[in-house]
Motif scaffolding. Structure first.
Motif, mmCIF file in Angstrom:
data_model
loop_
_atom_site.group_PDB
_atom_site.id
_atom_site.type_symbol
_atom_site.label_atom_id
_atom_site.label_comp_id
_atom_site.label_asym_id
_atom_site.label_seq_id
_atom_site.Cartn_x
_atom_site.Cartn_y
_atom_site.Cartn_z
ATOM 1 N N ARG A 159 5.908 -4.597 -5.388
ATOM 2 C CA ARG A 159 6.078 -3.536 -6.394
ATOM 3 C C ARG A 159 4.990 -2.470 -6.262
ATOM 4 O O ARG A 159 5.251 -1.285 -6.374
ATOM 5 N N ALA A 160 3.760 -2.957 -6.027
ATOM 6 C CA ALA A 160 2.663 -1.999 -5.869
ATOM 7 C C ALA A 160 2.902 -1.148 -4.629
ATOM 8 O O ALA A 160 2.651 0.073 -4.631
ATOM 9 N N GLY A 161 3.380 -1.756 -3.560
ATOM 10 C CA GLY A 161 3.679 -0.996 -2.338
ATOM 11 C C GLY A 161 4.820 -0.040 -2.559
ATOM 12 O O GLY A 161 4.811 1.093 -2.040
ATOM 13 N N ASP A 162 5.822 -0.431 -3.322
ATOM 14 C CA ASP A 162 6.950 0.443 -3.616
ATOM 15 C C ASP A 162 6.490 1.639 -4.454
ATOM 16 O O ASP A 162 6.930 2.773 -4.245
ATOM 17 N N ALA A 164 3.496 2.964 -4.510
ATOM 18 C CA ALA A 164 2.666 3.857 -3.691
ATOM 19 C C ALA A 164 3.552 4.712 -2.792
ATOM 20 O O ALA A 164 3.276 5.883 -2.560
ATOM 21 N N SER A 165 4.616 4.153 -2.303
ATOM 22 C CA SER A 165 5.491 4.922 -1.415
ATOM 23 C C SER A 165 6.390 5.862 -2.205
ATOM 24 O O SER A 165 6.873 6.866 -1.684
ATOM 25 N N ASP A 166 6.647 5.593 -3.469
ATOM 26 C CA ASP A 166 7.487 6.459 -4.309
ATOM 27 C C ASP A 166 6.734 7.716 -4.723
ATOM 28 O O ASP A 166 7.344 8.734 -5.041
ATOM 29 N N ARG A 167 5.441 7.744 -4.762
ATOM 30 C CA ARG A 167 4.672 8.903 -5.205
ATOM 31 C C ARG A 167 4.576 9.911 -4.070
ATOM 32 O O ARG A 167 4.283 9.537 -2.939
ATOM 33 N N PRO A 168 4.789 11.203 -4.410
ATOM 34 C CA PRO A 168 4.600 12.211 -3.365
ATOM 35 C C PRO A 168 3.109 12.346 -3.052
ATOM 36 O O PRO A 168 2.278 11.874 -3.802
#
Length: 187
Positions: A159-162, A164-168
């Protein structure tokens, strides 16, 4: 027992008196004597003594001068003495065997009771072990908890990785080094 009967007023006194008193003896003491006698008769020492007695008897009555002999060749007196000894030995041996049989019965009964108690204890323990197994089946074990915590940790990391990747793209000035808090939204 007779003294206790006479002491009571509701029991009539004995009207018949015995002319000759019966001899009294302690049956336990007599039984112990019978056992010791039977035990001695079963030893090599007794056989040696008896053999020496018979040999001395026969040799004396064969080789002694005729006027000193008391039992000539057919040895009738020796036979009578051995028969007398056997007639007393047999009941004493039987008495000793009866006492031993009684002791064996008591020991066998005690063994049976001990075995019954041990069997009951084993059944109780088997039931307890079975109930513990059933209880342990319902309780979370240490390995189960560890595996669940690992899977939760992996889920959190995913979830934390998701996130981080969702933020521009973040600006480097928005976050302080070592600060894991998310950056404030831009207005």
């Amino acid at each position: 027992m007779a003294e206790s009967r006479r002491a009571r007023l509701d029991t009539p006194t004995e009207t018949r008196r015995q002319l000759v008193r019966r001899p009294s003896y302690d049956s336990d003491t007599f039984g112990v004597f019978a056992e010791q006698f039977a035990r001695f008769m079963g030893t090599a020492k007794f056989l040696i003594y008896m053999t020496l007695f018979v040999v001395v008897w026969v040799v004396w009555n064969l080789l002694a001068p005729p006027e000193l002999r008391w039992d000539d060749y057919p040895f009738i007196f020796l036979t009578l003495m051995l028969s007398l000894q056997a007639s007393y030995a047999a009941p004493l041996i039987l008495l000793a065997q009866n006492r031993q049989e009684t002791r064996d019965k008591v020991v066998a009964e005690q063994d049976r009771q001990a075995n019954a108690r041990a069997h009951a204890d084993m059944e109780f323990l088997a039931r307890e072990v079975a109930s513990l197994r059933m209880s342990v089946g319902e309780v979370a074990t240490r390995d189960f908890l560890r595996s669940e915590l690992r899977s939760l940790l992996h889920d959190l990391e995913d979830r934390a990785g998701d996130r981080a990747s969702d933020r521009p793209g973040e600006r480097s000035g928005d976050r302080v080094a070592g600060d894991d808090r998310p950056a404030p939204p831009l207005a």
